[in-house]
Design a protein around this motif. Structure first.
Motif, PDB file in Angstrom:
ATOM      1  N   TYR A 260       0.879  -1.170   0.000  1.00 58.66           N
ATOM      2  CA  TYR A 260       0.000   0.000   0.000  1.00 58.66           C
ATOM      3  C   TYR A 260       0.918   1.221   0.000  1.00 58.66           C
ATOM      4  N   TYR A 261       0.736   2.075  -1.004  1.00 58.70           N
ATOM      5  CA  TYR A 261       1.634   3.209  -1.207  1.00 58.70           C
ATOM      6  C   TYR A 261       1.036   4.500  -0.667  1.00 58.70           C
ATOM      7  N   ALA A 262       1.917   5.384  -0.218  1.00 58.48           N
ATOM      8  CA  ALA A 262       1.493   6.722   0.205  1.00 58.48           C
ATOM      9  C   ALA A 262       0.931   7.431  -1.027  1.00 58.48           C
TER      10      ALA A 262
ATOM     11  N   THR B 265       2.886   8.799  -4.347  1.00 57.71           N
ATOM     12  CA  THR B 265       4.314   8.479  -4.232  1.00 57.71           C
ATOM     13  C   THR B 265       4.568   7.024  -4.613  1.00 57.71           C
TER      14      THR B 265
ATOM     15  N   LYS C  76       6.417   5.368  -2.388  1.00 57.42           N
ATOM     16  CA  LYS C  76       6.860   4.937  -1.052  1.00 57.42           C
ATOM     17  C   LYS C  76       5.803   4.036  -0.407  1.00 57.42           C
TER      18      LYS C  76
ATOM     19  N   LEU D 154       3.709   2.438   2.382  1.00 57.53           N
ATOM     20  CA  LEU D 154       3.223   2.673   3.741  1.00 57.53           C
ATOM     21  C   LEU D 154       3.191   1.365   4.525  1.00 57.53           C
ATOM     22  N   ASN D 155       2.845   0.293   3.844  1.00 58.10           N
ATOM     23  CA  ASN D 155       2.756  -1.004   4.514  1.00 58.10           C
ATOM     24  C   ASN D 155       2.703  -2.117   3.482  1.00 58.10           C
TER      25      ASN D 155
ATOM     26  N   CYS E 114       7.919  -0.997   5.693  1.00 57.80           N
ATOM     27  CA  CYS E 114       7.506   0.270   5.095  1.00 57.80           C
ATOM     28  C   CYS E 114       8.747   1.086   4.781  1.00 57.80           C
ATOM     29  N   ASP E 115       8.551   2.075   3.925  1.00 59.02           N
ATOM     30  CA  ASP E 115       9.592   3.069   3.690  1.00 59.02           C
ATOM     31  C   ASP E 115       9.686   3.971   4.904  1.00 59.02           C
ATOM     32  N   ASP E 116      10.828   4.614   5.034  1.00 58.58           N
ATOM     33  CA  ASP E 116      11.035   5.569   6.128  1.00 58.58           C
ATOM     34  C   ASP E 116      10.361   6.897   5.764  1.00 58.58           C
ATOM     35  N   PHE E 117       9.462   7.334   6.617  1.00 57.58           N
ATOM     36  CA  PHE E 117       8.747   8.601   6.407  1.00 57.58           C
ATOM     37  C   PHE E 117       9.192   9.669   7.407  1.00 57.58           C
TER      38      PHE E 117
END
Length: 158
Positions: free
Chosen positions: A36-38, A41, A43, A45-46, A59-62
């Motif tokens: 699941y992408y932001a 983006t 990136k 999310l999960n 997840c990517d680092d936010f």
């Protein structure tokens, strides 16, 4: 509704998409739920993944978006956490597959005093992975003797 295990490691990485592909290639990981992408983006999310039945998420680092320091192992200079993968058979092939996929050897795969063939790798995102396969089951007395011998040889190497 699917029941999740009571404890799931959650990895923060610098490039979620690359991490998903690395774990698939190195450890035969499976995406249990699609990433699941932001919004707007690339990136993650999960994403929930599993390796031979063991479940983890990443997840990517936010951190930058939140105005706080980055929290990946790379940014922190490493992590004290080691993720352990245990094999019933095929440890040598599994270890070499991970190395071929881009993991670096931190501890070579060798027969250890406690009865496992065991080694450690670092993935390209700074997470440490241990891999082991039980090859013998020493008695407590044998374990004590082997541990004493192993620790004496480590001290003499210092």
């Amino acid at each position: 509704m699917e029941k999740l295990p009571p404890l799931l490691p959650y990895l923060v990485v610098s490039n979620g998409t690359a991490a998903v592909e690395f774990y698939k290639k190195a450890f035969d990981a499976v995406e249990d739920e699609p990433a699941y992408y932001a919004p707007g983006t690339t990136k993650i999310l999960n994403v929930r993944m599993s390796i031979r039945g063991g479940v983890f998420m990443l997840c990517d680092d936010f951190s930058k978006m939140a105005g706080i320091p980055e929290s990946t192992p790379e940014a922190l200079g490493g992590s004290p956490v080691t993720l352990h993968l245990h094999y019933e058979t095929g440890i040598d092939e599994a270890f070499e597959k991970a190395v071929a996929a881009g993991a670096s050897v931190k501890m070579p795969l060798i027969d250890q005093f406690w009865g496992d063939r065991y080694g450690q790798l670092m993935d390209p995102f700074g997470h440490r992975w241990a891999m082991g396969q039980t090859i013998s089951k020493p008695s407590l007395a044998e374990l004590d003797e082997r541990a004493d011998e192993a620790f004496k040889s480590m001290q003499s190497a210092d």
